[in-house]
Design a protein around this motif. Structure first.
Motif, PDB file in Angstrom:
ATOM      1  N   UNK A   2     -36.481 -40.189 -23.602  1.00  0.00           N
ATOM      2  CA  UNK A   2     -35.585 -39.452 -24.467  1.00  0.00           C
ATOM      3  C   UNK A   2     -36.408 -38.566 -25.390  1.00  0.00           C
ATOM      4  N   UNK A   3     -36.009 -37.323 -25.597  1.00  0.00           N
ATOM      5  CA  UNK A   3     -36.823 -36.362 -26.331  1.00  0.00           C
ATOM      6  C   UNK A   3     -36.229 -36.043 -27.683  1.00  0.00           C
ATOM      7  N   UNK A   4     -37.038 -35.393 -28.517  1.00  0.00           N
ATOM      8  CA  UNK A   4     -36.735 -35.173 -29.923  1.00  0.00           C
ATOM      9  C   UNK A   4     -35.760 -34.050 -30.171  1.00  0.00           C
ATOM     10  N   UNK A   5     -35.098 -34.119 -31.289  1.00  0.00           N
ATOM     11  CA  UNK A   5     -34.277 -32.997 -31.725  1.00  0.00           C
ATOM     12  C   UNK A   5     -35.192 -31.834 -32.027  1.00  0.00           C
ATOM     13  N   UNK A   6     -34.883 -30.685 -31.444  1.00  0.00           N
ATOM     14  CA  UNK A   6     -35.759 -29.526 -31.623  1.00  0.00           C
ATOM     15  C   UNK A   6     -35.438 -28.829 -32.939  1.00  0.00           C
ATOM     16  N   UNK A 276     -30.830 -39.170 -11.195  1.00  0.00           N
ATOM     17  CA  UNK A 276     -31.411 -40.250 -11.988  1.00  0.00           C
ATOM     18  C   UNK A 276     -32.165 -39.700 -13.187  1.00  0.00           C
ATOM     19  N   UNK A 277     -32.208 -40.493 -14.238  1.00  0.00           N
ATOM     20  CA  UNK A 277     -33.080 -40.262 -15.390  1.00  0.00           C
ATOM     21  C   UNK A 277     -34.381 -41.004 -15.110  1.00  0.00           C
ATOM     22  N   UNK A 278     -35.532 -40.545 -15.626  1.00  0.00           N
ATOM     23  CA  UNK A 278     -36.775 -41.299 -15.409  1.00  0.00           C
ATOM     24  C   UNK A 278     -36.678 -42.759 -15.853  1.00  0.00           C
ATOM     25  N   UNK A 281     -31.923 -46.770 -16.716  1.00  0.00           N
ATOM     26  CA  UNK A 281     -30.744 -47.204 -17.458  1.00  0.00           C
ATOM     27  C   UNK A 281     -30.056 -46.060 -18.202  1.00  0.00           C
ATOM     28  N   UNK A 282     -30.719 -44.922 -18.344  1.00  0.00           N
ATOM     29  CA  UNK A 282     -30.179 -43.816 -19.130  1.00  0.00           C
ATOM     30  C   UNK A 282     -29.463 -42.798 -18.241  1.00  0.00           C
ATOM     31  N   UNK A 283     -28.523 -42.096 -18.827  1.00  0.00           N
ATOM     32  CA  UNK A 283     -27.752 -41.091 -18.096  1.00  0.00           C
ATOM     33  C   UNK A 283     -28.622 -39.906 -17.707  1.00  0.00           C
ATOM     34  N   UNK A 284     -28.368 -39.380 -16.506  1.00  0.00           N
ATOM     35  CA  UNK A 284     -29.121 -38.227 -16.006  1.00  0.00           C
ATOM     36  C   UNK A 284     -28.442 -36.910 -16.339  1.00  0.00           C
ATOM     37  N   UNK A 285     -27.462 -36.925 -17.225  1.00  0.00           N
ATOM     38  CA  UNK A 285     -26.674 -35.727 -17.487  1.00  0.00           C
ATOM     39  C   UNK A 285     -27.527 -34.558 -17.974  1.00  0.00           C
ATOM     40  N   UNK A 286     -28.607 -34.837 -18.688  1.00  0.00           N
ATOM     41  CA  UNK A 286     -29.459 -33.772 -19.220  1.00  0.00           C
ATOM     42  C   UNK A 286     -30.702 -33.525 -18.378  1.00  0.00           C
ATOM     43  N   UNK A 287     -30.803 -34.204 -17.237  1.00  0.00           N
ATOM     44  CA  UNK A 287     -31.936 -33.988 -16.338  1.00  0.00           C
ATOM     45  C   UNK A 287     -31.656 -32.793 -15.415  1.00  0.00           C
ATOM     46  N   UNK A 288     -32.725 -32.195 -14.923  1.00  0.00           N
ATOM     47  CA  UNK A 288     -32.554 -31.085 -13.995  1.00  0.00           C
ATOM     48  C   UNK A 288     -31.944 -31.574 -12.684  1.00  0.00           C
ATOM     49  N   UNK A 345     -43.112 -50.440 -23.885  1.00  0.00           N
ATOM     50  CA  UNK A 345     -43.063 -49.211 -23.087  1.00  0.00           C
ATOM     51  C   UNK A 345     -41.634 -48.800 -22.771  1.00  0.00           C
ATOM     52  N   UNK A 346     -41.387 -47.479 -22.793  1.00  0.00           N
ATOM     53  CA  UNK A 346     -40.143 -46.943 -22.254  1.00  0.00           C
ATOM     54  C   UNK A 346     -40.335 -46.590 -20.777  1.00  0.00           C
ATOM     55  N   UNK A 347     -41.423 -45.836 -20.460  1.00  0.00           N
ATOM     56  CA  UNK A 347     -41.738 -45.492 -19.071  1.00  0.00           C
ATOM     57  C   UNK A 347     -43.148 -44.902 -19.013  1.00  0.00           C
ATOM     58  N   UNK A 348     -43.791 -45.022 -17.873  1.00  0.00           N
ATOM     59  CA  UNK A 348     -45.053 -44.335 -17.588  1.00  0.00           C
ATOM     60  C   UNK A 348     -44.807 -43.305 -16.494  1.00  0.00           C
ATOM     61  N   UNK A 349     -45.413 -42.146 -16.652  1.00  0.00           N
ATOM     62  CA  UNK A 349     -45.360 -41.110 -15.622  1.00  0.00           C
ATOM     63  C   UNK A 349     -46.768 -40.826 -15.131  1.00  0.00           C
TER      64      UNK A 349
END
Length: 453
Positions: A2-6, A276-278, A281-288, A345-349
């Motif tokens: 999940x990313x920050x408010x810009x 899918x989201x990375x 468990x999270x929604x992919x609505x904002x993923x490409x 950890x949330x996730x590793x890429x």
């Protein structure tokens, strides 16, 4: 992830005179970075709208730093004295269709530039997972996307304009300035204020993105190169549990006349049946867009949509680069720490980046694997885990991302950059009195013990 408010400058902020300090975003708040894990050491922020204003400010201040989109998780951009903002200067200056280059104001964001280029029939070679970062800031810290043949974002820089500590304008180009250019592109904010950047572009193209689930970790031992070479850009996501890569994101270019499809299996992983989201468990609505749907390059290479304003969830990030020839050994070394890592950890890429010749790039002279950690915002715990990771990666002479959290001793960090002594000579030429130096640079480039994050 999940990313920050810009955060954006308000119209009131932009209208403030160049020599009137902006004390804060609001009366009761302090300047913070994107993640909210770092409160900056001063609220004195000056906006500039022109090169002349930038020069005037630099000449009058004994110490300053440029504050951009604030996506660094450590203090590399911090100042206890003054900040300069160039966010009002974010235009395309020129597109040279013959030379295949575009020149932009340095504070322009990739999310602004990409649609413009696409409409003109051009593209960038790669993008990071988020399009909301500034071009200058990303190149200064060697931020990257993925792909075995793709260099980091700074490798697209073919020219730059920089204002030195004396207020002088210097222009550098790949074609004319040799070592000085190779030293200056990944400059860590140490040389001056970058005001313009020229980037290489190429003809626009379409891409598709397919995601696979549950790739056995054991497959990496025998097939790592084949797995990460399965697309123009490939990202592997894992939580280090269950001996698996939870998701494999494959981004492929669509060449005219060539039909692409997605096989039901990929080295033991199965094709996803939905976006899918990375973090599963999270929604992919904002993923490409995934599922093989064709789209413009700039709507597939990032993981998150251009029009999506990153959410305000909290996280920390760390990342280490190792030679790609040691990728599997490094991954298995980190996996041994799974019980220490996973609770925080949330996730590793895992991403690959081609080697380059930019002196302070973590990929200097080595094709690399980047091991990225998106942590819960639990710094006290993460701070104890990072030395364990750094110890496991020490045999591979890992280099940390300049803008993310690490605990590596400065003497060790400095030993990983063979061109550092020459880089510091260039810093002395551009900034003889240390006007652009801060605690992070003093410690990590010039110190020998405690690291400042």
């Amino acid at each position: 992830m999940e990313k920050r408010t810009f955060l954006k400058l308000s119209s009131t902020l932009l209208a403030t005179p160049i020599l009137s300090p902006l004390l804060s975003w609001t009366a009761d708040s302090k300047l913070q970075n994107w993640a909210g894990n770092l409160q900056y050491s001063t609220d004195r922020l000056y906006p500039a709208k022109s090169i002349a204003q930038v020069q005037e400010f630099i000449k009058k201040q004994p110490k300053l730093k440029v504050l951009g989109t604030r996506h660094c998780f450590n203090t590399i951009a911090d100042s206890k004295d003054n900040f300069l903002s160039l966010q009002a200067m974010d235009d395309v200056i020129s597109l040279d269709t013959n030379a295949h280059t575009v020149t932009v104001d340095a504070s322009m964001k990739y999310g602004q530039l990409a649609p413009y280029l696409d409409k003109k029939g051009f593209a960038l070679h790669n993008l990071a997972s988020l399009p909301h970062i500034s071009i200058a800031g990303a190149c200064a810290t060697a931020t990257h996307g993925s792909g075995v043949k793709n260099g980091n974002l700074s490798t697209a820089v073919s020219g730059m304009e920089i204002i030195t500590a004396a207020g002088d304008i210097r222009t550098l180009s790949r074609a004319k300035d040799g070592d000085t250019f190779r030293a200056a592109v990944v400059h860590l904010g140490a040389l001056g204020v970058v005001t313009k950047v020229t980037l290489d572009v190429e003809p626009t193209f379409l891409m598709r993105q397919d995601v696979y689930e549950n790739l056995p970790m054991a497959q990496l031992k025998d097939h790592f190169e084949a797995i990460v070479s399965g697309g123009y850009s490939v990202s592997l996501f894992t939580d280090w549990q269950k001996s698996r890569i939870s998701e494999v994101w494959i981004k492929r270019r669509i060449d005219k006349g060539v039909k692409l499809d997605a096989k039901p299996e990929y080295f033991g992983a199965t094709l996803a049946k939905k976006n899918l989201h990375p973090i599963a468990e999270l929604s992919a609505v904002n993923c490409t867009e995934q599922m093989g749907v064709p789209g413009p390059w700039y709507e597939r290479m990032p993981h998150f949509r251009m029009g999506f304003t990153p959410s305000s969830g909290k996280e920390l990030q760390s990342e280490y680069f190792v030679p790609r020839k040691n990728a599997v050994e490094a991954i298995l070394a980190v996996e041994r720490l799974r019980d220490h890592i996973s609770p925080h950890l949330m996730i590793t890429e895992l991403r690959t980046i081609d080697g380059d010749n930019l002196w302070m790039s973590p990929c200097y002279k080595q094709p690399s694997l980047a091991i990225h950690f998106t942590w819960k915002q639990e710094w006290a715990a993460v701070r104890k885990v990072l030395p364990m990771i750094e110890k496991e990666l020490a045999p591979f002479k890992a280099r940390p991302h300049w803008g993310k959290l690490f605990t590596m001793a400065p003497s060790v960090l400095q030993s990983r950059y063979e061109k550092l002594p020459a880089f510091k000579e260039l810093v002395k030429e551009y900034d003889p009195k240390g006007k652009f130096r801060n605690a992070f640079l003093d410690t990590n480039l010039y110190g020998s013990s405690k690291v400042v994050t």
